[in-house]
Design a protein around this motif. Structure first.
Motif, PDB file in Angstrom:
ATOM      1  N   CYS A   1       5.000  -9.315   1.295  1.00  0.00           N
ATOM      2  CA  CYS A   1       5.338  -8.654   0.036  1.00  0.00           C
ATOM      3  C   CYS A   1       5.788  -9.699  -0.977  1.00  0.00           C
ATOM      4  O   CYS A   1       6.273 -10.766  -0.610  1.00  0.00           O
ATOM      5  CB  CYS A   1       6.445  -7.625   0.253  1.00  0.00           C
TER       6      CYS A   1
ATOM      7  N   GLN B   1       1.447  -1.019  -0.580  1.00  0.00           N
ATOM      8  CA  GLN B   1       2.724  -0.385  -0.928  1.00  0.00           C
ATOM      9  C   GLN B   1       3.359  -1.090  -2.115  1.00  0.00           C
ATOM     10  O   GLN B   1       3.265  -2.305  -2.258  1.00  0.00           O
ATOM     11  CB  GLN B   1       3.678  -0.411   0.268  1.00  0.00           C
ATOM     12  N   ARG B   2       4.031  -0.308  -2.978  1.00  0.00           N
ATOM     13  CA  ARG B   2       4.701  -0.829  -4.178  1.00  0.00           C
ATOM     14  C   ARG B   2       6.016  -0.080  -4.365  1.00  0.00           C
ATOM     15  O   ARG B   2       6.130   1.073  -3.985  1.00  0.00           O
ATOM     16  CB  ARG B   2       3.870  -0.588  -5.433  1.00  0.00           C
TER      17      ARG B   2
ATOM     18  N   SER C   1       6.551  -2.967   6.953  1.00  0.00           N
ATOM     19  CA  SER C   1       6.262  -2.090   5.815  1.00  0.00           C
ATOM     20  C   SER C   1       7.287  -2.387   4.732  1.00  0.00           C
ATOM     21  O   SER C   1       8.261  -3.101   4.952  1.00  0.00           O
ATOM     22  CB  SER C   1       6.314  -0.617   6.223  1.00  0.00           C
ATOM     23  N   ILE C   2       7.098  -1.792   3.581  1.00  0.00           N
ATOM     24  CA  ILE C   2       7.996  -2.046   2.451  1.00  0.00           C
ATOM     25  C   ILE C   2       9.429  -1.592   2.754  1.00  0.00           C
ATOM     26  O   ILE C   2      10.379  -2.138   2.209  1.00  0.00           O
ATOM     27  CB  ILE C   2       7.450  -1.396   1.166  1.00  0.00           C
TER      28      ILE C   2
END
Length: 155
Positions: A40, A68-69, A100-101
């Motif tokens: 990320c 993902q954001r 994951s985020i």
């Protein structure tokens, strides 16, 4: 009768084998997807001050290579032998060792040494468990000192 039973058994084994292969391939692909490396990136702005106590707040955007954001808030608190006022306008962070985020959010341990007059810059690596956050940025201000604290990323 025995020949028909053997032929039927052979047919069942062949059909079972043909259906087991795609299932095994799907499970292997699913396992690789779960273990896929997610990286990320954080883009942020931050402004703060310090006189023995360090405080800064800002905002940013996180984007991950899995699509993902999230828009985020950033808060820095700590203490040490510091004094100054500063602003980071073009901050960037590389976040690694996440699945994951959701692994990005939380408190990162921070230790820093700052020195800047007018044009200011920063570069540091922060950790939260196995997650690493490498920060760089440029901005303006006057800051001098050594400090420890925490760097918090929240939704």
């Amino acid at each position: 009768m025995i020949k028909r039973t053997l032929a039927l058994a052979a047919l069942v084994v062949c059909v079972g084998g043909m259906t087991a292969l795609p299932v095994a391939q799907a499970r292997a692909a699913e396992s690789k997807a779960v273990e896929a490396k997610v990286d990320c990136e954080l883009k942020y702005k931050l402004a703060g001050w310090s006189i023995l106590y360090k405080h800064a707040e800002g905002s940013g955007e996180i984007t991950c290579n899995n699509g993902q954001r999230a828009s985020v808030k950033i808060k820095v608190v700590g203490g040490g032998l510091t004094a100054g006022k500063y602003r980071i306008d073009d901050g960037r962070g590389a976040i690694s060792h996440v699945r994951s985020i959701s692994d990005v959010f939380g408190d990162y341990a921070q230790a820093s040494a700052e020195a800047g007059v007018v044009k200011s810059g920063t570069a540091q690596v922060l950790t939260k468990g196995t997650t690493s956050l490498a920060l760089t940025g440029t901005g303006e201000g006057v800051n001098l000192g050594l400090s420890v604290g925490k760097f918090t990323i929240s939704k």
